[in-house]
Design an enzyme around this catalytic site. Structure first.
Site, PDB file in Angstrom:
ATOM      1  N   HIS A  33      40.410  38.820  -9.165  1.00 27.50           N
ATOM      2  CA  HIS A  33      39.061  38.683  -8.370  1.00 27.50           C
ATOM      3  C   HIS A  33      38.005  37.834  -9.294  1.00 27.50           C
ATOM      4  CE1 HIS A  33      36.275  39.167  -4.997  1.00 27.50           C
ATOM      5  NE2 HIS A  33      37.501  38.976  -4.449  1.00 27.50           N
TER       6      HIS A  33
ATOM      7  N   TRP B 178      31.866  38.821  -8.918  1.00 29.16           N
ATOM      8  CA  TRP B 178      32.231  40.006  -7.956  1.00 29.16           C
ATOM      9  C   TRP B 178      33.551  39.361  -7.566  1.00 29.16           C
ATOM     10  CZ3 TRP B 178      33.937  40.084  -3.028  1.00 29.16           C
ATOM     11  CH2 TRP B 178      34.611  41.674  -2.680  1.00 29.16           C
TER      12      TRP B 178
ATOM     13  N   GLU C 190      48.524  35.459   3.162  1.00 30.05           N
ATOM     14  CA  GLU C 190      48.100  36.655   3.001  1.00 30.05           C
ATOM     15  C   GLU C 190      47.753  37.283   4.277  1.00 30.05           C
ATOM     16  OE1 GLU C 190      44.100  36.701   1.174  1.00 30.05           O
ATOM     17  OE2 GLU C 190      44.131  38.862   1.036  1.00 30.05           O
TER      18      GLU C 190
ATOM     19  N   ASP D  55      37.898  38.580   6.746  1.00 26.84           N
ATOM     20  CA  ASP D  55      36.902  37.622   7.038  1.00 26.84           C
ATOM     21  C   ASP D  55      37.391  35.924   7.344  1.00 26.84           C
ATOM     22  OD1 ASP D  55      37.028  38.746   4.051  1.00 26.84           O
ATOM     23  OD2 ASP D  55      36.301  36.281   3.824  1.00 26.84           O
TER      24      ASP D  55
ATOM     25  N   ASP E 116      45.262  40.750  -7.656  1.00 23.61           N
ATOM     26  CA  ASP E 116      44.107  40.107  -7.497  1.00 23.61           C
ATOM     27  C   ASP E 116      43.211  40.448  -8.689  1.00 23.61           C
ATOM     28  OD1 ASP E 116      41.782  38.405  -6.730  1.00 23.61           O
ATOM     29  OD2 ASP E 116      41.885  38.859  -4.873  1.00 23.61           O
TER      30      ASP E 116
ATOM     31  N   GLU F  70      40.528  30.543  -3.595  1.00 23.90           N
ATOM     32  CA  GLU F  70      40.200  30.868  -2.207  1.00 23.90           C
ATOM     33  C   GLU F  70      38.643  30.598  -2.158  1.00 23.90           C
ATOM     34  OE1 GLU F  70      41.056  35.235  -2.610  1.00 23.90           O
ATOM     35  OE2 GLU F  70      38.838  35.745  -2.615  1.00 23.90           O
TER      36      GLU F  70
ATOM     37  N   ASN G 212      31.906  34.711   5.024  1.00 25.35           N
ATOM     38  CA  ASN G 212      31.450  36.030   4.673  1.00 25.35           C
ATOM     39  C   ASN G 212      30.164  36.211   4.181  1.00 25.35           C
ATOM     40  OD1 ASN G 212      31.754  38.939   4.835  1.00 25.35           O
ATOM     41  ND2 ASN G 212      33.607  38.786   3.186  1.00 25.35           N
TER      42      ASN G 212
ATOM     43  N   ARG H 290      45.364  28.869  -3.006  1.00 26.32           N
ATOM     44  CA  ARG H 290      44.823  29.779  -2.121  1.00 26.32           C
ATOM     45  C   ARG H 290      43.838  29.563  -1.024  1.00 26.32           C
ATOM     46  NH1 ARG H 290      45.813  34.243  -0.591  1.00 26.32           N
ATOM     47  NH2 ARG H 290      44.070  35.249  -1.461  1.00 26.32           N
TER      48      ARG H 290
ATOM     49  N   GLU I 182      46.190  36.588  -9.194  1.00 26.36           N
ATOM     50  CA  GLU I 182      45.825  35.769  -8.381  1.00 26.36           C
ATOM     51  C   GLU I 182      44.150  35.674  -9.157  1.00 26.36           C
ATOM     52  OE1 GLU I 182      45.408  37.009  -4.266  1.00 26.36           O
ATOM     53  OE2 GLU I 182      43.420  36.497  -4.296  1.00 26.36           O
TER      54      GLU I 182
ATOM     55  N   HIS J 151      48.271  44.385   1.992  1.00 23.62           N
ATOM     56  CA  HIS J 151      47.421  45.169   0.917  1.00 23.62           C
ATOM     57  C   HIS J 151      47.765  46.542   0.570  1.00 23.62           C
ATOM     58  CE1 HIS J 151      43.850  42.143   0.962  1.00 23.62           C
ATOM     59  NE2 HIS J 151      44.821  41.333   0.911  1.00 23.62           N
TER      60      HIS J 151
ATOM     61  N   ARG K  33      50.358  43.441  -2.096  1.00 29.13           N
ATOM     62  CA  ARG K  33      49.420  43.461  -3.380  1.00 29.13           C
ATOM     63  C   ARG K  33      48.794  44.439  -3.739  1.00 29.13           C
ATOM     64  NH1 ARG K  33      43.177  41.098  -2.456  1.00 29.13           N
ATOM     65  NH2 ARG K  33      42.797  43.346  -2.069  1.00 29.13           N
TER      66      ARG K  33
ATOM     67  N   TYR L 229      36.783  46.576  -6.793  1.00 26.49           N
ATOM     68  CA  TYR L 229      37.327  45.733  -5.834  1.00 26.49           C
ATOM     69  C   TYR L 229      38.648  46.099  -5.355  1.00 26.49           C
ATOM     70  CZ  TYR L 229      39.757  41.821  -3.764  1.00 26.49           C
ATOM     71  OH  TYR L 229      40.319  40.958  -3.099  1.00 26.49           O
TER      72      TYR L 229
ATOM     73  N   HIS M  57      44.694  32.168   2.000  1.00 24.16           N
ATOM     74  CA  HIS M  57      43.779  33.119   1.931  1.00 24.16           C
ATOM     75  C   HIS M  57      43.976  33.594   3.253  1.00 24.16           C
ATOM     76  CE1 HIS M  57      39.378  34.639   0.897  1.00 24.16           C
ATOM     77  NE2 HIS M  57      40.295  35.386   0.615  1.00 24.16           N
TER      78      HIS M  57
HETATM   79  O1  KDG Z   1      34.847  37.341   1.456  1.00 26.73           O
HETATM   80  C1  KDG Z   1      35.670  37.423   0.292  1.00 26.73           C
HETATM   81  C2  KDG Z   1      37.017  38.171   0.510  1.00 26.73           C
HETATM   82  O2  KDG Z   1      37.922  37.397   1.336  1.00 26.73           O
HETATM   83  C3  KDG Z   1      37.611  38.400  -0.923  1.00 26.73           C
HETATM   84  O3  KDG Z   1      37.085  39.333  -1.457  1.00 26.73           O
HETATM   85  C4  KDG Z   1      39.238  38.840  -0.348  1.00 26.73           C
HETATM   86  O4  KDG Z   1      39.965  38.120  -2.646  1.00 26.73           O
HETATM   87  C5  KDG Z   1      40.197  38.383  -1.646  1.00 26.73           C
HETATM   88  C6  KDG Z   1      41.451  38.351  -1.296  1.00 26.73           C
HETATM   89  O5  KDG Z   1      42.214  38.014  -1.846  1.00 26.73           O
HETATM   90  O6  KDG Z   1      41.847  38.492  -0.017  1.00 26.73           O
HETATM   91 MG    MG Z   2      41.535  37.161  -3.936  1.00 25.68          MG
END
Ligand code: KDG
Ligand code: MG
Length: 410
Positions: free
Chosen positions: A220, A410, A347, A324, A218, A270, A41, A291, A244, A126, A151, A163, A320
């Protein structure tokens, strides 16, 4: 002895049906085609160039049956090891060769990986919202579709865009973080507000939806170890399936502190792509779920090695599976999910309908689980004519800044 399946052509296909995907197509002398996913991505063209300029010429003339040997050749002879670009490239080749082998065998890939260990792969969907009302609608929608694990991501009052919170469109909350433009959008972040608010969201969700539904969240990569420890502890009464990426993945030692202070299950990895990234986390049992994805961790061969190692420590898979990861990567993940013993959860963030015009898949969703289907190989076909209608479009993930403007994870 099996007759060789000599590789005649290697094509790198970049298309953007709703978002960018990098697909590798390997064709043998007999016209058997294998597909692999190398989508990274926001850095799609780096992977495409590595494949096209440095790997495709090496593959011509090799025997497609020699999957392990080709994996080791690409890993060891490049000299520059590991990292997301290299490991996504190796992953795409690995997937395509497994696809060819299974097509030649006339079997769905999971049969070659040892056969099915379960009826299907439990998936999580999600749900998100700008407030609890929207989040509630989103959860209800996912449960009505048959999901058993969800999630939850919700906007934090006073924090603005963040996010995992999608825009409400026709009753669904479509979340697609990559902005289709040359520059990232910026989101805000305030850990103190988030830590104060999030436990009340899960308290509300348990009261509203009961004890049975599996709930995930998540973080993140946003928190420090002590903040993550506090969050894990505060969420304990609400029995999460997992928390996560509570801290950034580059510092695995930080999970020791988190682990000592909470029994909330942890999922990490991930952005990781090799056994080395996971060694300490697994050996010290600092996580409960791995993950990583087939697409970014060296394919079926690479990820299976990590899962098998994790199994010795009672750690399960939790691949994951955002949009993407292309439908090719998703199919590969499902074959592996079905075959391994230490499967945890998968996921499943559904692709936009446009992606279905380019990738024809055989996987099916039923009773909260996905099954890869029984077509020979991975079970995915690529429509190159359809793909021509969707040229590559620059798209980038957002950036996060704290209230005072400091760049944050991020
Ligand atoms: O490319 C980044 C995404 O795949 C990510 O932000 C998604 O954190 C993510 C998730 O748990 O699916
Ligand atoms: Mg994630």
């Amino acid at each position: 002895m099996t007759s060789p399946a000599t590789i005649r052509a290697v094509d790198v296909l970049v298309a953007s049906p709703s978002r960018n995907f990098v697909t590798l197509r390997v064709t043998t002398d007999d016209g058997v085609v294998g597909l692999g996913d190398a989508t990274l991505n926001g850095r799609e063209l780096a992977v495409a160039s590595y494949l096209r300029d440095h790997v495709a010429p090496l593959l011509i003339g090799l025997d497609a049956h020699r999957i392990e040997d080709t994996w080791q050749l690409l890993y060891r002879s490049a000299y520059w090891r590991r990292g997301p670009v290299t490991m996504s490239v190796i992953a795409a080749v690995d997937m395509a060769l497994w696809d060819i082998k299974a097509r030649l065998a006339g079997m769905p890939l999971y049969q070659l990986l040892g056969g099915a260990s379960r009826e299907g792969a439990l998936v999580y969907a999600h749900a998100s919202g700008a407030d609890l009302d929207e989040l509630g609608d989103s959860i209800r929608g996912r449960l009505a579709e048959g999901h058993r694990a969800v999630r939850l991501q919700v906007a934090v009052p006073g924090m603005g865009a963040m996010y995992g919170v999608g825009a409400a469109t026709a009753g669904r909350y479509a979340y697609e973080p990559a902005k289709r433009a040359g520059l990232s959008v910026e989101e805000g972040w305030d850990s103190a507000r988030y830590l104060r608010y999030l436990p009340s969201v899960f308290e509300w969700a348990r009261a509203e939806f009961g004890a049975e539904v599996m709930l995930l969240h998540d973080a993140h990569h946003r928190l420090t170890p002590i903040q993550a420890a506090r969050l894990g502890r505060d969420l304990e009464p609400y029995d999460l399936f997992w928390l996560e990426d509570c801290t950034p993945a580059e510092n695995p030692e930080s999970l020791r502190l988190v682990r000592r202070n909470t029994v909330t299950p942890l999922a990490i990895g991930e952005v990781m792509n090799s056994m080395e990234d996971f060694r300490l986390l697994i050996q010290e049992q600092l996580i409960d779920y791995v993950r990583a994805s087939v697409t970014h961790a060296g394919g079926i061969t690479g990820l299976r090695r990590i899962f098998d190692f994790a199994a010795q420590y009672q750690i399960k898979s939790g691949s994951h599976g955002p949009t993407d990861i292309s439908p090719v990567g998703m199919a590969a993940a499902l074959h592996l999910d079905l075959a391994i013993h230490n499967f945890g959860i998968q996921e499943y963030m559904e692709h936009q309908p446009l992606a279905g015009e380019v990738f024809r898949t055989s996987y099916r969703f039923e009773r909260g689980m996905l099954h890869p289907g029984d077509a020979p190989g991975l079970g995915v076909e690529y429509d190159e004519a359809a793909a021509a209608r969707f040229p590559y479009t620059p798209a980038y993930l957002p950036a996060a800044r704290l209230v005072d403007g400091t760049v944050h994870d991020w």
